[in-house]
Design an enzyme around this catalytic site. Structure first.
Site, PDB file in Angstrom:
ATOM      1  N   ARG A 160       0.823  -1.219   0.000  1.00  0.00           N
ATOM      2  CA  ARG A 160       0.000   0.000   0.000  1.00  0.00           C
ATOM      3  C   ARG A 160       0.858   1.271   0.000  1.00  0.00           C
ATOM      4  NH1 ARG A 160      -2.171  -3.589  -1.179  1.00  0.00           N
ATOM      5  NH2 ARG A 160      -4.081  -4.586  -0.447  1.00  0.00           N
ATOM      6  N   SER A 239     -11.446  -0.141   2.734  1.00  0.00           N
ATOM      7  CA  SER A 239     -10.654  -0.419   3.938  1.00  0.00           C
ATOM      8  C   SER A 239     -10.082   0.888   4.489  1.00  0.00           C
ATOM      9  CB  SER A 239      -9.518  -1.394   3.617  1.00  0.00           C
ATOM     10  OG  SER A 239     -10.038  -2.618   3.126  1.00  0.00           O
ATOM     11  N   GLU A 343      -5.598   4.242   5.777  1.00  0.00           N
ATOM     12  CA  GLU A 343      -5.256   4.042   4.367  1.00  0.00           C
ATOM     13  C   GLU A 343      -5.632   5.247   3.508  1.00  0.00           C
ATOM     14  OE1 GLU A 343      -6.215   0.781   0.880  1.00  0.00           O
ATOM     15  OE2 GLU A 343      -5.915   0.089   2.922  1.00  0.00           O
TER      16      GLU A 343
END
Length: 351
Positions: A160, A239, A343
């Site tokens: 990520r 998420s 995130e």
């Protein structure tokens, strides 16, 4: 190029949250994108780049600068090379690759947002990450004042994360090139256990491309991870927290905390994450810390379908969302000694 002043930003995000921008510029060509970026940089104006808005949390006060909405279009397929303009809708691009019989991104179906955002976050799900398929990224380098082409290796991808996320003020992605695989209409090997179970195959097996895509779409929809204006569980950024990656020493301490809280036989999820490191599940941590599906009484709550998604139930403010996020972070830290990391990109706010 279209320009609006005091323009609402909430409708451009999947959270449907955030105040206005002083100025909103919509660019439909690469040249317009570069011109808008140069104009902001030359005048010293703060710049916010907006693609599909699926990974943004914008403060209630909005953005004191220029928001640049990238609405470029363009899909070019040359053999197994797929080139996408940054403004292309990602889920549509995945469907196109499957229709073309090319494997490599089929398990990334249903992820909201634009193609240009995928390398920034190194978007991944169900056993695939875009880093495995990206061959080149064409971007405007604000520091050098020129358009550059970066190889996949030069993008410095990790979980990520990427070169673009690590230096967010430097690059604006214009185009992304993917090198896909012609496997005779079959998918890439299925890596994710949940996907394999849903398909009725073993990890490592291949299945027809369309079957892989449809299965992932059903799995995502069951978790509220496919956009639906009528379903508040999808008024989210997907998420909200990344899965923590721990050293062996950190994991041992975490494991001890788990057993103290849940019993001597309790075992937390653990997945390999490189030499001497393990990844655990943020969703599991949130649930076991007491923040179950549907948690909350206000206008921002945990999704009723997935504990990893924080949602706007229709009347929330960004501050409502952040209050919930901070509660979850503090609770997980207290329970397990792990600090969750958001995130989505925070604009004018933070946890």
């Amino acid at each position: 190029m279209h320009v609006l002043h005091d323009a609402p930003l909430a409708p451009l995000t999947t959270f449907r949250l955030g105040g206005p921008a002083l100025r909103l510029v919509t660019a439909e060509t690469d040249a317009e994108v570069v011109d808008a970026v140069r104009e902001a940089d030359d005048s010293g104006t703060p710049l916010l780049v907006v693609g599909g808005g699926s990974n943004l949390v914008i403060g209630d006060k909005g953005f004191e600068g220029t928001a640049l909405r990238i609405a470029t279009r363009g899909v070019e397929l040359r053999g197994t090379t797929l080139e996408l303009a940054a403004g292309e809708v990602w889920s549509d691009a995945v469907a196109r690759s499957v229709e073309a019989g090319l494997a490599g991104i089929e398990c990334l179906a249903g992820i909201p947002g634009s193609a240009g955002a995928t390398p920034i976050q190194n978007v991944g799900a169900y056993g695939q990450e875009v880093s495995a398929a990206i061959s080149e990224v064409i971007a405007y380098d604000r520091r050098a004042g020129e358009t550059v082409t970066l190889t996949g290796e030069e993008c410095a991808f990790s979980y990520r994360h990427s070169r673009f996320k690590g230096d967010p003020e430097r690059y604006v992605v214009l185009r992304v090139r993917f090198e896909l695989e012609d496997a005779g209409g079959m998918s890439a090997p299925i890596k994710y256990a949940e996907t394999a179970r849903a398909l009725g195959v073993e990890p490592g097996d291949r299945v027809p491309l369309a079957e892989a895509r449809e299965t992932v779409l059903k799995l995502r929809a069951g978790k509220g991870m496919v956009l639906d204006a009528g379903d508040h569980d999808t008024w989210s950024a997907g998420s909200f927290f990344t899965n923590p990656i721990l050293t062996e020493e950190q994991f041992a301490a975490f494991q001890e905390r788990v057993r103290e809280r849940l019993g001597e036989d309790a075992e937390p999820p653990a997945y390999p994450a490189g030499e001497g490191r393990r990844k655990t599940s943020a969703a599991w941590l949130i649930d076991k810390a007491g923040y179950t599906k549907g948690y909350g009484t206000g206008p921002a709550r945990i999704s009723t379908k997935h504990t990893l998604a924080l949602t706007n139930r229709g009347e929330a403010t960004t501050e409502d969302l952040l209050t919930l996020a901070r509660e979850v972070v503090a609770g997980v830290r207290e329970a397990f000694g792990i600090t969750l990391v958001n995130e989505p990109v925070m604009v004018g706010v933070g946890l």
